[in-house]
Design a protein around this motif. Structure first.
Motif, PDB file in Angstrom:
ATOM      1  N   LEU A  63       0.825  -1.218   0.000  1.00 49.33           N
ATOM      2  CA  LEU A  63       0.000   0.000   0.000  1.00 49.33           C
ATOM      3  C   LEU A  63       0.854   1.260   0.000  1.00 49.33           C
ATOM      4  O   LEU A  63       0.572   2.215  -0.733  1.00 49.33           O
ATOM      5  CB  LEU A  63      -0.929  -0.001   1.219  1.00 49.33           C
ATOM      6  N   GLY A  64       1.901   1.265   0.823  1.00 50.13           N
ATOM      7  CA  GLY A  64       2.735   2.451   0.952  1.00 50.13           C
ATOM      8  C   GLY A  64       3.411   2.847  -0.345  1.00 50.13           C
ATOM      9  O   GLY A  64       3.360   4.019  -0.756  1.00 50.13           O
ATOM     10  N   PHE A  65       4.021   1.876  -1.014  1.00 53.87           N
ATOM     11  CA  PHE A  65       4.727   2.200  -2.255  1.00 53.87           C
ATOM     12  C   PHE A  65       3.774   2.462  -3.415  1.00 53.87           C
ATOM     13  O   PHE A  65       4.123   3.188  -4.346  1.00 53.87           O
ATOM     14  CB  PHE A  65       5.727   1.098  -2.600  1.00 53.87           C
ATOM     15  N   SER A  66       2.572   1.883  -3.352  1.00 49.19           N
ATOM     16  CA  SER A  66       1.560   2.203  -4.367  1.00 49.19           C
ATOM     17  C   SER A  66       1.195   3.677  -4.295  1.00 49.19           C
ATOM     18  O   SER A  66       1.110   4.372  -5.318  1.00 49.19           O
ATOM     19  CB  SER A  66       0.306   1.354  -4.163  1.00 49.19           C
ATOM     20  N   ILE A  67       0.980   4.156  -3.073  1.00 50.14           N
ATOM     21  CA  ILE A  67       0.625   5.565  -2.871  1.00 50.14           C
ATOM     22  C   ILE A  67       1.781   6.477  -3.273  1.00 50.14           C
ATOM     23  O   ILE A  67       1.582   7.509  -3.940  1.00 50.14           O
ATOM     24  CB  ILE A  67       0.235   5.812  -1.400  1.00 50.14           C
ATOM     25  N   LEU A  68       3.001   6.106  -2.871  1.00 47.21           N
ATOM     26  CA  LEU A  68       4.170   6.915  -3.221  1.00 47.21           C
ATOM     27  C   LEU A  68       4.342   7.015  -4.740  1.00 47.21           C
ATOM     28  O   LEU A  68       4.703   8.073  -5.268  1.00 47.21           O
ATOM     29  CB  LEU A  68       5.433   6.309  -2.604  1.00 47.21           C
ATOM     30  N   ALA A  69       4.086   5.928  -5.447  1.00 51.16           N
ATOM     31  CA  ALA A  69       4.223   5.934  -6.908  1.00 51.16           C
ATOM     32  C   ALA A  69       3.208   6.875  -7.544  1.00 51.16           C
ATOM     33  O   ALA A  69       3.528   7.631  -8.463  1.00 51.16           O
ATOM     34  CB  ALA A  69       4.051   4.518  -7.454  1.00 51.16           C
ATOM     35  N   VAL A  70       1.977   6.843  -7.044  1.00 51.61           N
ATOM     36  CA  VAL A  70       0.934   7.735  -7.564  1.00 51.61           C
ATOM     37  C   VAL A  70       1.308   9.199  -7.317  1.00 51.61           C
ATOM     38  O   VAL A  70       1.161  10.053  -8.201  1.00 51.61           O
ATOM     39  CB  VAL A  70      -0.436   7.411  -6.919  1.00 51.61           C
ATOM     40  N   VAL A  71       1.813   9.476  -6.123  1.00 49.16           N
ATOM     41  CA  VAL A  71       2.254  10.840  -5.804  1.00 49.16           C
ATOM     42  C   VAL A  71       3.393  11.266  -6.729  1.00 49.16           C
ATOM     43  O   VAL A  71       3.421  12.394  -7.232  1.00 49.16           O
ATOM     44  CB  VAL A  71       2.711  10.936  -4.322  1.00 49.16           C
ATOM     45  N   GLY A  72       4.323  10.348  -6.983  1.00 44.66           N
ATOM     46  CA  GLY A  72       5.444  10.644  -7.869  1.00 44.66           C
ATOM     47  C   GLY A  72       4.990  10.968  -9.285  1.00 44.66           C
ATOM     48  O   GLY A  72       5.504  11.890  -9.928  1.00 44.66           O
ATOM     49  N   ILE A  73       4.005  10.201  -9.789  1.00 44.41           N
ATOM     50  CA  ILE A  73       3.467  10.456 -11.133  1.00 44.41           C
ATOM     51  C   ILE A  73       2.800  11.829 -11.183  1.00 44.41           C
ATOM     52  O   ILE A  73       2.967  12.586 -12.152  1.00 44.41           O
ATOM     53  CB  ILE A  73       2.439   9.364 -11.516  1.00 44.41           C
ATOM     54  N   TYR A  74       2.066  12.161 -10.132  1.00 42.16           N
ATOM     55  CA  TYR A  74       1.380  13.460 -10.107  1.00 42.16           C
ATOM     56  C   TYR A  74       2.378  14.615 -10.057  1.00 42.16           C
ATOM     57  O   TYR A  74       2.205  15.636 -10.726  1.00 42.16           O
ATOM     58  CB  TYR A  74       0.436  13.528  -8.906  1.00 42.16           C
ATOM     59  N   ILE A  75       3.438  14.449  -9.270  1.00 40.13           N
ATOM     60  CA  ILE A  75       4.486  15.485  -9.207  1.00 40.13           C
ATOM     61  C   ILE A  75       5.145  15.644 -10.579  1.00 40.13           C
ATOM     62  O   ILE A  75       5.416  16.764 -11.030  1.00 40.13           O
ATOM     63  CB  ILE A  75       5.537  15.136  -8.135  1.00 40.13           C
ATOM     64  N   GLY A  76       5.399  14.519 -11.250  1.00 39.29           N
ATOM     65  CA  GLY A  76       5.973  14.577 -12.590  1.00 39.29           C
ATOM     66  C   GLY A  76       5.072  15.325 -13.555  1.00 39.29           C
ATOM     67  O   GLY A  76       5.531  16.096 -14.401  1.00 39.29           O
ATOM     68  N   TYR A  77       3.756  15.100 -13.406  1.00 36.67           N
ATOM     69  CA  TYR A  77       2.782  15.811 -14.252  1.00 36.67           C
ATOM     70  C   TYR A  77       2.824  17.312 -13.995  1.00 36.67           C
ATOM     71  O   TYR A  77       2.800  18.117 -14.940  1.00 36.67           O
ATOM     72  CB  TYR A  77       1.382  15.263 -13.994  1.00 36.67           C
ATOM     73  N   LEU A  78       2.889  17.698 -12.723  1.00 34.11           N
ATOM     74  CA  LEU A  78       2.943  19.126 -12.388  1.00 34.11           C
ATOM     75  C   LEU A  78       4.221  19.760 -12.957  1.00 34.11           C
ATOM     76  O   LEU A  78       4.180  20.873 -13.506  1.00 34.11           O
ATOM     77  CB  LEU A  78       2.894  19.318 -10.872  1.00 34.11           C
ATOM     78  N   LEU A  79       5.337  19.067 -12.828  1.00 39.05           N
ATOM     79  CA  LEU A  79       6.600  19.587 -13.355  1.00 39.05           C
ATOM     80  C   LEU A  79       6.586  19.646 -14.886  1.00 39.05           C
ATOM     81  O   LEU A  79       7.306  20.455 -15.487  1.00 39.05           O
ATOM     82  CB  LEU A  79       7.759  18.713 -12.881  1.00 39.05           C
ATOM     83  N   SER A  80       5.756  18.797 -15.508  1.00 39.92           N
ATOM     84  CA  SER A  80       5.702  18.781 -16.969  1.00 39.92           C
ATOM     85  C   SER A  80       5.088  20.055 -17.535  1.00 39.92           C
ATOM     86  O   SER A  80       5.211  20.325 -18.729  1.00 39.92           O
ATOM     87  CB  SER A  80       4.900  17.570 -17.462  1.00 39.92           C
ATOM     88  N   LYS A  81       4.437  20.828 -16.698  1.00 39.99           N
ATOM     89  CA  LYS A  81       3.909  22.116 -17.148  1.00 39.99           C
ATOM     90  C   LYS A  81       5.041  23.084 -17.450  1.00 39.99           C
ATOM     91  O   LYS A  81       4.875  24.052 -18.189  1.00 39.99           O
ATOM     92  CB  LYS A  81       2.966  22.699 -16.093  1.00 39.99           C
ATOM     93  N   VAL A  82       6.201  22.804 -16.851  1.00 45.33           N
ATOM     94  CA  VAL A  82       7.405  23.594 -17.132  1.00 45.33           C
ATOM     95  C   VAL A  82       8.183  22.944 -18.271  1.00 45.33           C
ATOM     96  O   VAL A  82       8.558  23.596 -19.235  1.00 45.33           O
ATOM     97  CB  VAL A  82       8.297  23.715 -15.879  1.00 45.33           C
ATOM     98  N   LYS A  83       8.410  21.634 -18.146  1.00 47.14           N
ATOM     99  CA  LYS A  83       9.103  20.852 -19.168  1.00 47.14           C
ATOM    100  C   LYS A  83       8.387  19.506 -19.321  1.00 47.14           C
ATOM    101  O   LYS A  83       8.368  18.714 -18.379  1.00 47.14           O
ATOM    102  CB  LYS A  83      10.562  20.607 -18.777  1.00 47.14           C
ATOM    103  N   PRO A  84       7.777  19.222 -20.488  1.00 49.39           N
ATOM    104  CA  PRO A  84       7.062  17.948 -20.686  1.00 49.39           C
ATOM    105  C   PRO A  84       7.911  16.721 -20.380  1.00 49.39           C
ATOM    106  O   PRO A  84       7.388  15.674 -20.022  1.00 49.39           O
ATOM    107  CB  PRO A  84       6.696  18.001 -22.181  1.00 49.39           C
ATOM    108  N   PHE A  85       9.217  16.860 -20.490  1.00 49.06           N
ATOM    109  CA  PHE A  85      10.162  15.768 -20.232  1.00 49.06           C
ATOM    110  C   PHE A  85       9.962  15.146 -18.859  1.00 49.06           C
ATOM    111  O   PHE A  85      10.129  13.933 -18.677  1.00 49.06           O
ATOM    112  CB  PHE A  85      11.582  16.341 -20.375  1.00 49.06           C
ATOM    113  N   PHE A  86       9.564  15.956 -17.869  1.00 46.39           N
ATOM    114  CA  PHE A  86       9.469  15.466 -16.490  1.00 46.39           C
ATOM    115  C   PHE A  86       8.377  14.410 -16.317  1.00 46.39           C
ATOM    116  O   PHE A  86       8.507  13.514 -15.485  1.00 46.39           O
ATOM    117  CB  PHE A  86       9.235  16.627 -15.525  1.00 46.39           C
ATOM    118  N   PHE A  87       7.297  14.513 -17.068  1.00 48.25           N
ATOM    119  CA  PHE A  87       6.214  13.545 -16.936  1.00 48.25           C
ATOM    120  C   PHE A  87       6.675  12.182 -17.437  1.00 48.25           C
ATOM    121  O   PHE A  87       6.414  11.153 -16.813  1.00 48.25           O
ATOM    122  CB  PHE A  87       4.991  14.026 -17.718  1.00 48.25           C
ATOM    123  N   GLN A  88       7.368  12.185 -18.570  1.00 46.99           N
ATOM    124  CA  GLN A  88       7.922  10.943 -19.105  1.00 46.99           C
ATOM    125  C   GLN A  88       8.957  10.353 -18.154  1.00 46.99           C
ATOM    126  O   GLN A  88       9.001   9.146 -17.939  1.00 46.99           O
ATOM    127  CB  GLN A  88       8.560  11.218 -20.475  1.00 46.99           C
TER     128      GLN A  88
END
Length: 222
Positions: A63-88
């Protein structure tokens, strides 16, 4: 003589910029796939912990790492607003974490069941665990991280993927062999099992960067 771009040229440039910006869109599929990779990491981490003499609850880890992974993907998405590279990169990191855990999980399960942690056996275990991780890596990176669905080039693509991965495997196995069988544990308080895992971590970090660059610019380039 005028060097101003034509109306068509300006429109094409504008559409290209909009396409680049809109390409980094977050979907429920991204979150689910991120959670799956986090769950794999959590489950395999419990096997690694057991081999190292520690206890890690599979349920809490799952459960813990599942949640952390989802948070990481969301952070990558937010950073992709600056550089799309971050989401990938965030998606690649989630897949990379799962591959890392599969590599370590299989590696440690083989050590745990056979009690072999040196010699040619450890080289063989590293080869088996790397192969398991690479198989997982191809599926997720092709269909999610780099999202390349063109089936016309599948054979060539797989050959390139295999080539990049084999080079990574040689680097990985070579580093583990040198650190474990030639250099050996540098301190008496570092057990053979622990040193085998430290060597694996060092090899994995080097190969992770090689794989990302190879997959992005050679295998799944668009």
């Amino acid at each position: 003589m005028s060097f101003s771009p034509s109306e068509e040229g300006r429109e094409s440039l504008w559409n290209g910029m909009n396409t680049q910006k809109s390409s980094a869109s977050l979907t429920s599929r991204d979150l689910v796939f991120g959670a799956i990779n986090g769950a794999v990491f959590g489950l395999m981490a419990s096997f690694v912990a057991k081999n190292l003499g520690h206890t890690l609850s599979p349920v809490i880890s799952f459960l813990g790492f599942s949640i952390l992974a989802v948070v990481g993907i969301y952070i990558g998405y937010l950073l992709s607003k600056v550089k799309p590279f971050f989401f990938q990169l965030a998606k690649f990191a989630a897949v990379g974490a799962a591959n890392f855990s599969i590599d370590f999980g299989v590696y440690n399960l083989l050590i745990l069941f056979t009690q072999v942690n040196t010699g040619l056996g450890i080289d063989l275990f590293k080869g088996i665990s790397f192969l398991a991780a690479v198989t997982n890596s191809y599926f997720w990176n092709k269909h999610w991280s780099f999202s390349k669905e063109d089936s016309n080039s599948s054979e060539k693509e797989f050959v390139l993927f295999l080539t990049v991965s084999v080079i990574g495997a040689v680097l990985s196995i070579g580093m583990v062999h040198v650190l474990v069988n030639i250099i050996g544990s540098p301190a008496s308080n570092i057990s053979a099992n622990m040193w085998a895992n430290i060597a694996n971590i060092a090899a994995t970090l080097v190969v992770l960067m090689w794989n990302f660059l190879g997959y992005k610019y050679i295998v799944f380039k668009k």
